[in-house]
Motif scaffolding. Structure first.
Motif, PDB file in Angstrom:
ATOM      1  N   VAL A   1      43.468  45.665  31.660  1.00  0.00           N
ATOM      2  CA  VAL A   1      44.413  44.603  32.565  1.00  0.00           C
ATOM      3  C   VAL A   1      43.864  44.370  34.006  1.00  0.00           C
ATOM      4  O   VAL A   1      43.827  45.383  34.593  1.00  0.00           O
ATOM      5  N   GLU A   2      43.888  43.133  34.436  1.00  0.00           N
ATOM      6  CA  GLU A   2      43.320  42.909  35.484  1.00  0.00           C
ATOM      7  C   GLU A   2      44.522  42.559  36.696  1.00  0.00           C
ATOM      8  O   GLU A   2      45.338  41.795  36.504  1.00  0.00           O
ATOM      9  N   ALA A   3      44.321  43.213  37.883  1.00  0.00           N
ATOM     10  CA  ALA A   3      45.297  42.841  38.809  1.00  0.00           C
ATOM     11  C   ALA A   3      44.836  41.498  39.311  1.00  0.00           C
ATOM     12  O   ALA A   3      43.611  41.392  39.739  1.00  0.00           O
TER      13      ALA A   3
ATOM     14  N   LEU B   1      39.857  46.220  38.207  1.00  0.00           N
ATOM     15  CA  LEU B   1      39.791  45.740  39.647  1.00  0.00           C
ATOM     16  C   LEU B   1      38.823  44.831  40.028  1.00  0.00           C
ATOM     17  O   LEU B   1      37.884  44.703  39.701  1.00  0.00           O
ATOM     18  N   ASP B   2      39.221  43.623  40.766  1.00  0.00           N
ATOM     19  CA  ASP B   2      38.457  42.674  41.259  1.00  0.00           C
ATOM     20  C   ASP B   2      38.491  42.441  42.707  1.00  0.00           C
ATOM     21  O   ASP B   2      39.780  42.325  43.342  1.00  0.00           O
ATOM     22  N   VAL B   3      37.487  42.739  43.442  1.00  0.00           N
ATOM     23  CA  VAL B   3      37.621  42.779  44.789  1.00  0.00           C
ATOM     24  C   VAL B   3      38.119  41.538  45.492  1.00  0.00           C
ATOM     25  O   VAL B   3      38.810  41.711  46.619  1.00  0.00           O
ATOM     26  N   PHE B   4      37.725  40.441  44.964  1.00  0.00           N
ATOM     27  CA  PHE B   4      38.209  39.149  45.306  1.00  0.00           C
ATOM     28  C   PHE B   4      39.795  39.076  45.566  1.00  0.00           C
ATOM     29  O   PHE B   4      40.461  38.864  46.597  1.00  0.00           O
ATOM     30  N   HIS B   5      40.225  39.496  44.527  1.00  0.00           N
ATOM     31  CA  HIS B   5      41.759  39.655  44.464  1.00  0.00           C
ATOM     32  C   HIS B   5      42.332  40.897  45.329  1.00  0.00           C
ATOM     33  O   HIS B   5      43.317  40.742  45.950  1.00  0.00           O
ATOM     34  N   MET B   6      41.458  41.996  45.308  1.00  0.00           N
ATOM     35  CA  MET B   6      41.939  43.261  46.209  1.00  0.00           C
ATOM     36  C   MET B   6      41.975  42.845  47.742  1.00  0.00           C
ATOM     37  O   MET B   6      42.896  43.176  48.620  1.00  0.00           O
TER      38      MET B   6
ATOM     39  N   PHE C   1      35.178  46.503  36.600  1.00  0.00           N
ATOM     40  CA  PHE C   1      35.269  46.284  38.001  1.00  0.00           C
ATOM     41  C   PHE C   1      34.528  44.944  38.211  1.00  0.00           C
ATOM     42  O   PHE C   1      33.357  44.665  37.787  1.00  0.00           O
ATOM     43  N   HIS C   2      35.187  43.827  38.957  1.00  0.00           N
ATOM     44  CA  HIS C   2      34.453  42.656  39.445  1.00  0.00           C
ATOM     45  C   HIS C   2      33.944  42.763  40.727  1.00  0.00           C
ATOM     46  O   HIS C   2      34.861  42.818  41.522  1.00  0.00           O
ATOM     47  N   LEU C   3      32.721  42.912  40.716  1.00  0.00           N
ATOM     48  CA  LEU C   3      31.978  42.890  41.919  1.00  0.00           C
ATOM     49  C   LEU C   3      31.782  41.687  42.664  1.00  0.00           C
ATOM     50  O   LEU C   3      30.689  40.907  42.214  1.00  0.00           O
TER      51      LEU C   3
ATOM     52  N   ALA D   1      29.462  40.781  37.999  1.00  0.00           N
ATOM     53  CA  ALA D   1      29.443  39.699  39.111  1.00  0.00           C
ATOM     54  C   ALA D   1      30.230  38.430  38.585  1.00  0.00           C
ATOM     55  O   ALA D   1      29.592  37.595  37.804  1.00  0.00           O
ATOM     56  N   GLU D   2      31.510  38.601  38.832  1.00  0.00           N
ATOM     57  CA  GLU D   2      32.391  37.229  38.430  1.00  0.00           C
ATOM     58  C   GLU D   2      32.518  36.421  39.692  1.00  0.00           C
ATOM     59  O   GLU D   2      33.448  36.632  40.557  1.00  0.00           O
ATOM     60  N   VAL D   3      31.183  35.617  40.004  1.00  0.00           N
ATOM     61  CA  VAL D   3      31.044  34.846  41.390  1.00  0.00           C
ATOM     62  C   VAL D   3      30.807  33.193  41.049  1.00  0.00           C
ATOM     63  O   VAL D   3      30.607  32.886  39.908  1.00  0.00           O
TER      64      VAL D   3
HETATM   65 MN    MN Z   1      38.331  38.667  37.993  1.00  0.00          MN
END
Ligand code: MN
Ligand code: LER
Length: 285
Positions: free
Chosen positions: A153-155, A186-191, A212-214, A247-249
């Protein structure tokens, strides 16, 4: 220690921006292999989009793994929501996510639950929406357990959904689901938008972190924005994270250049991990 890296793509064309080679999985596999990625993550609306045996042979030929299957397009393109207050709608969302679970299971790929949880309950009752989401996740977790699969589950930041914006909210929801095969993404863009300190949020998530979405602050590949990845990497190392760096970029300036940058950064992270217990990432890549 080293982390496997993958590129996030989409099985079909999509308005969801941060995908490389969206709708061109074959090309994504070829480039991923050439650049030395270990896998790909695929965003899928429905299993009809890509024949499973075809994907199997593509991945085998490319020596790549399916890292995860993302389900956000189930909501974005088909309007199915796991927190739907309409029971029929909620059941259809559960059924579709279960189809994706079945598709991903033979690959050992978990299903990512991001926007499939829905965005804003029309009646404004967030607690009710989260309770329905937790109930749906229990159904999906049971289905996944029966086929030896899992979910993450993604934040997601507040501008995309009102449900589960922070790591702490997402951990709490996953704990309410109470299933061993459901973890946190966890996805750094959202964090970068939601967290007080990204490293602290990763540490607090701890063993619950499953994917992890880097990606950087501007949703470009890591290293192209202003995130301090030293703290990200140090926190991932501290908790003994052993999952993917995905890499979700955005395809900026284009798919190929974004994939190359993502690869360079993931390699640099892994090299710094090998040479030092304190992560120091080259700023010059
Ligand atoms: Mn994401
Ligand atoms: C998906 O991984 C994501 O990050 C969201 O922005 C939308 O589902």
């Amino acid at each position: 220690m080293s982390w496997k890296a993958c590129v996030a793509t989409s099985a079909g064309p999509t308005g969801f921006g941060p995908m490389l080679y969206a709708g061109h999985v074959r090309e994504c596999v070829a480039v991923s292999r050439e650049l030395g990625f270990e896998g790909i993550e695929i965003s899928m609306r429905s299993p009809d989009e890509l024949d499973r045996r075809e994907l199997e042979s593509l991945l085998r030929a490319g020596c790549l793994e399916l890292a995860a299957l993302a389900s956000g397009r189930v909501f974005l393109e088909d309007g199915l929501s796991l927190s739907d207050s309409d029971e029929g709608g909620r059941a259809r969302a559960v059924a579709r996510v279960n189809e994706l679970i079945d598709y991903g299971a033979p690959f050992g790929a978990p299903v990512i639950v991001g926007l499939a949880r829905g965005t804003r309950p029309p009646d404004g009752d967030l607690d009710g929406a989260v309770a329905r989401f937790v109930a749906s996740m229990r159904e999906c977790a049971d289905h996944a357990a029966a086929v030896g699969a899992g979910l993450v589950v993604e934040a997601i930041n507040r501008y995309e959904t009102a449900l589960l914006n922070t790591a702490a909210q997402t951990v709490a929801a996953v704990e309410r689901v109470g299933a061993a095969n459901v973890a946190v993404l966890l996805d750094v863009f959202h964090m970068n938008i939601e967290e007080v300190a990204i490293g602290d949020a990763i540490r607090a998530t701890g063993a619950r972190l499953g994917h992890f979405h880097l990606v950087d602050s501007n949703r470009r590949a890591a290293g192209m924005g202003h995130v301090d990845f030293d703290q990200v990497v140090a926190a991932l190392a501290d908790i003994g994270y052993d999952g993917w760096l995905s890499a979700e970029v955005l395809p900026l300036p284009d798919d190929r250049a974004a994939a190359e940058q993502a690869r360079r950064y993931a390699t640099s992270i892994n090299q710094s991990l090998k040479t030092s217990s304190q992560s120091v990432i080259s700023r010059h890549i």
